[in-house]
Scaffold this motif. Structure first.
Motif, PDB file in Angstrom:
ATOM      1  N   ILE A   4      -9.063  -2.142 -71.941  1.00 46.59           N
ATOM      2  CA  ILE A   4      -9.184  -1.193 -73.075  1.00 46.59           C
ATOM      3  C   ILE A   4     -10.600  -1.337 -73.622  1.00 46.59           C
ATOM      4  N   ILE A   5     -11.261  -0.196 -73.816  1.00 41.96           N
ATOM      5  CA  ILE A   5     -12.587  -0.243 -74.457  1.00 41.96           C
ATOM      6  C   ILE A   5     -12.506   0.586 -75.749  1.00 41.96           C
ATOM      7  N   ILE A   6     -12.992  -0.039 -76.804  1.00 42.45           N
ATOM      8  CA  ILE A   6     -12.995   0.678 -78.106  1.00 42.45           C
ATOM      9  C   ILE A   6     -14.434   0.813 -78.560  1.00 42.45           C
ATOM     10  N   LYS A   7     -14.792   2.049 -78.944  1.00 47.05           N
ATOM     11  CA  LYS A   7     -16.122   2.286 -79.508  1.00 47.05           C
ATOM     12  C   LYS A   7     -15.990   2.171 -81.030  1.00 47.05           C
ATOM     13  N   ASN A   8     -16.718   1.241 -81.599  1.00 45.50           N
ATOM     14  CA  ASN A   8     -16.550   0.979 -83.025  1.00 45.50           C
ATOM     15  C   ASN A   8     -17.610   1.664 -83.887  1.00 45.50           C
ATOM     16  N   GLY A   9     -18.639   2.211 -83.302  1.00 43.98           N
ATOM     17  CA  GLY A   9     -19.709   2.815 -84.089  1.00 43.98           C
ATOM     18  C   GLY A   9     -20.764   1.800 -84.434  1.00 43.98           C
ATOM     19  N   TYR A  10     -21.892   2.312 -84.918  1.00 42.91           N
ATOM     20  CA  TYR A  10     -23.059   1.490 -85.230  1.00 42.91           C
ATOM     21  C   TYR A  10     -23.492   0.673 -84.006  1.00 42.91           C
ATOM     22  N   GLY A  11     -23.219   1.246 -82.846  1.00 43.41           N
ATOM     23  CA  GLY A  11     -23.654   0.591 -81.619  1.00 43.41           C
ATOM     24  C   GLY A  11     -22.656  -0.408 -81.051  1.00 43.41           C
ATOM     25  N   HIS A  36      -9.712 -11.395 -71.749  1.00 46.40           N
ATOM     26  CA  HIS A  36     -11.168 -11.389 -71.667  1.00 46.40           C
ATOM     27  C   HIS A  36     -11.664 -10.463 -72.778  1.00 46.40           C
ATOM     28  N   TYR A  37     -12.396 -11.060 -73.735  1.00 49.29           N
ATOM     29  CA  TYR A  37     -12.849 -10.285 -74.900  1.00 49.29           C
ATOM     30  C   TYR A  37     -14.363 -10.215 -74.846  1.00 49.29           C
ATOM     31  N   GLN A  38     -14.859  -8.966 -74.919  1.00 56.65           N
ATOM     32  CA  GLN A  38     -16.295  -8.755 -74.757  1.00 56.65           C
ATOM     33  C   GLN A  38     -16.782  -7.858 -75.886  1.00 56.65           C
ATOM     34  N   VAL A  39     -17.911  -8.235 -76.484  1.00 55.81           N
ATOM     35  CA  VAL A  39     -18.513  -7.408 -77.546  1.00 55.81           C
ATOM     36  C   VAL A  39     -19.851  -6.910 -77.048  1.00 55.81           C
ATOM     37  N   MET A  40     -20.084  -5.593 -77.187  1.00 55.08           N
ATOM     38  CA  MET A  40     -21.340  -5.013 -76.717  1.00 55.08           C
ATOM     39  C   MET A  40     -22.032  -4.270 -77.852  1.00 55.08           C
ATOM     40  N   ILE A  41     -23.340  -4.461 -77.890  1.00 50.76           N
ATOM     41  CA  ILE A  41     -24.147  -3.665 -78.825  1.00 50.76           C
ATOM     42  C   ILE A  41     -25.006  -2.745 -77.989  1.00 50.76           C
ATOM     43  N   HIS A  42     -24.809  -1.466 -78.159  1.00 50.23           N
ATOM     44  CA  HIS A  42     -25.476  -0.441 -77.353  1.00 50.23           C
ATOM     45  C   HIS A  42     -25.299  -0.745 -75.876  1.00 50.23           C
ATOM     46  N   GLY A  43     -24.116  -1.154 -75.528  1.00 53.19           N
ATOM     47  CA  GLY A  43     -23.781  -1.375 -74.122  1.00 53.19           C
ATOM     48  C   GLY A  43     -24.206  -2.739 -73.583  1.00 53.19           C
ATOM     49  N   VAL A  44     -24.972  -3.485 -74.383  1.00 56.80           N
ATOM     50  CA  VAL A  44     -25.426  -4.789 -73.901  1.00 56.80           C
ATOM     51  C   VAL A  44     -24.463  -5.869 -74.397  1.00 56.80           C
ATOM     52  N   LEU A  72     -19.339  -2.478 -91.987  1.00 59.16           N
ATOM     53  CA  LEU A  72     -18.504  -3.682 -91.961  1.00 59.16           C
ATOM     54  C   LEU A  72     -17.235  -3.450 -91.159  1.00 59.16           C
ATOM     55  N   LEU A  73     -16.691  -2.240 -91.332  1.00 54.50           N
ATOM     56  CA  LEU A  73     -15.461  -1.918 -90.603  1.00 54.50           C
ATOM     57  C   LEU A  73     -15.716  -1.833 -89.104  1.00 54.50           C
ATOM     58  N   ALA A  74     -16.948  -1.399 -88.769  1.00 55.69           N
ATOM     59  CA  ALA A  74     -17.269  -1.205 -87.357  1.00 55.69           C
ATOM     60  C   ALA A  74     -17.599  -2.527 -86.667  1.00 55.69           C
ATOM     61  N   LYS A  75     -17.941  -3.520 -87.450  1.00 56.59           N
ATOM     62  CA  LYS A  75     -18.366  -4.808 -86.884  1.00 56.59           C
ATOM     63  C   LYS A  75     -17.137  -5.644 -86.547  1.00 56.59           C
ATOM     64  N   PRO A  76     -16.991  -6.070 -85.281  1.00 51.36           N
ATOM     65  CA  PRO A  76     -15.823  -6.890 -84.924  1.00 51.36           C
ATOM     66  C   PRO A  76     -15.871  -8.198 -85.696  1.00 51.36           C
ATOM     67  N   SER A  77     -14.749  -8.565 -86.295  1.00 50.15           N
ATOM     68  CA  SER A  77     -14.810  -9.730 -87.171  1.00 50.15           C
ATOM     69  C   SER A  77     -13.532 -10.569 -87.170  1.00 50.15           C
ATOM     70  N   ILE A  78     -12.575 -10.217 -86.324  1.00 43.29           N
ATOM     71  CA  ILE A  78     -11.374 -11.079 -86.283  1.00 43.29           C
ATOM     72  C   ILE A  78     -11.090 -11.492 -84.826  1.00 43.29           C
TER      73      ILE A  78
END
Lengths: 331, 129
Positions: A264-271, A311-319, A199-205
């Motif tokens: 800025i790129i942040i790796k949040n975990g869980y992909g 510009h806000y971008q969310v990636m799962i396993h780079g996608v 849950l912490l790793a999932k962007p949510s705000i």
């Protein structure tokens, strides 16, 4: 004294008042000590008759032995009786103690049952999570009221039970049950921890407050007027509005990129990883751990930008995926 | 008075017993108590107590601290403390005492002199040869 003396008064013929005692020494007899005699005289302190008992030593010895034996026997009986009573009282006390222990054990058993039920419920609730299958399997394994325990409780209602044995068995059972429950709860804890970090790793705000000027998907580029695919959302606000990290993670890139400007790129975990572009300023460095809500930079118009926006971008396993899924609806 | 009362406080250990089948002539001096059940022709001087049994016959004076009489006596009795005449007693003689107790059935012929106070002295010394 080996011989018996007897006195015989003989009145003389001449003088009535004179008395002569003749002492007859009886023949020496080889009597054993037991056959010798003794006179016991009881003298009352008034004019009443005196009592004399002429007894054999043997008789006295026998009487003495018998009376001593009687006393000893009586003492033995009494002490035994006392012992019995002490033991009885002790036993009663132990019994009541045991009963209270049993009561406690039963209560604990009930409590543990409740805990197990709670565990079950928790599993059902959490079973909706990611590792549902695994947990449901465990849940099946965690069925309550195993047969030996049930039989034990039934056995306890029997008044002829061996108290200590039962208590010991029951305690053992309780211990096992408690261990099992502990294991179960540990599993749940582990699961929850996992869920929590997920849950912490999932962007949510929202990274910044603002209005979306461009969504995810195909669009006409504002820079060159050609069709392109927009991999994020543009959120517009005034310059130097603070940008917040949308989930916990580690900053993997801080720098300048063509088109994105300061990024800025942040790796949040869980992909998951998140990208923030067109910043005027970055206040984090690479390798830094950030928490959700932490300020990482400020809104700018660096790179190819037509105004102040993020510009806000969310990636799962780079996608890149649609960040709108990870932005809470504005109420 | 009870069993362990002061009644017989002066009758201590009975040391000498003159049996019922004994006849004796002569005076007796005794420090401890003495009991006589037989025949005595002579006086008794006891420091503590004298008991005269039911079947005793005595001709002579008696002098003691306490005298208990159950038999026949012909003679004077001097007691520094107390004289008891029991129901079988037959006394022919004078009495001199501080306390006198005569039970129903006792026979007493003679004078009686009562001392106002307990006499302390008046007792013969024990002669030992």
């Amino acid at each position: 004294m080996t011989s018996e003396l007897t006195l015989k008064p003989i009145l003389s013929h001449n003088n009535m008042t004179l008395m002569r005692f003749e002492i007859f020494k009886k023949k020496r007899q080889n009597k054993s000590h037991f056959k010798k005699k003794i006179t016991l005289m009881l003298v009352p302190h008034d004019a009443k008759k005196t009592y004399q008992l002429n007894l054999y030593y043997g008789f006295i010895y026998i009487v003495l032995i018998i009376s001593i034996a009687c006393f000893a026997w009586a003492f033995h009986i009494i002490s035994k009786d006392i012992d019995y009573h002490l033991t009885f009282v002790d036993n009663q006390k132990l019994k009541s103690d045991m009963a209270s222990v049993m009561f406690q054990v039963k209560k604990d058993d009930k409590l543990l049952n409740q805990v197990a039920q709670l565990n079950q419920k928790l599993r059902i609730v959490l079973g909706l999570g990611s590792n549902r299958k695994e947990i449901l399997e465990d849940y099946a394994d965690n069925k309550l009221g195993s047969s030996p325990k049930q039989s034990l409780i039934a056995y306890l209602s029997d008044p002829n039970y061996q108290l200590t044995q039962i208590v010991r068995k029951n305690l053992e059972q309780l211990h096992q049950e408690a261990l099992k429950q502990e294991k179960n709860f540990k599993q749940i804890h582990f699961y929850l921890k996992h869920e929590c970090s997920l849950l912490l790793a999932k962007p949510s705000i929202w990274p910044i407050k603002g209005w979306i000027t461009s969504g995810f998907g195909e669009r006409i580029s504002p820079i060159n007027g050609q069709r392109e695919f927009h991999y994020g959302v543009d959120i517009a606000n005034q310059g130097n509005t603070p940008i917040h990290a949308t989930a916990d993670g580690i900053v993997t890139f801080v720098g300048w990129e063509r088109g994105f400007g300061r990024v800025i790129i942040i790796k949040n975990g869980y992909g998951y990883s998140t990208l923030f572009a067109h910043c005027s300023k970055q206040v984090v460095h690479e390798g830094q751990r950030v928490k959700r809500g932490e300020v990482i930079g400020y809104v700018g118009e660096t790179g190819w930008a037509t105004g102040y926006h993020l510009h806000y971008q969310v990636m799962i396993h780079g996608v890149p995926v649609n960040p709108m899924k990870y932005l809470p609806p504005i109420t | 008075m009870g069993l362990f009362g002061k009644d017989h406080v002066t009758i201590g250990k009975v040391e000498t017993v003159l049996g019922p089948d004994v006849a004796f002539k002569g005076s007796i001096v005794s420090k401890n108590s003495i009991r006589i059940d037989g025949e005595l022709h002579g006086s008794i001087m006891g420091e503590s107590g004298v008991i005269i049994g039911e079947k005793a016959i005595i001709r002579g004076n008696i002098q003691a601290k306490q005298v208990i009489i159950g038999g026949k006596i012909k003679g004077n009795i001097v007691s520094s403390y107390r004289i008891d005449l029991q129901n079988t007693a037959q006394v022919e003689g004078d009495l001199s005492t501080h306390i006198l107790n005569i039970v129903d059935g006792a026979i007493f012929e003679g004078n009686c002199h009562m001392e106002e106070h307990e006499k302390v002295v008046d007792l013969p010394k024990v002669v030992r040869e």
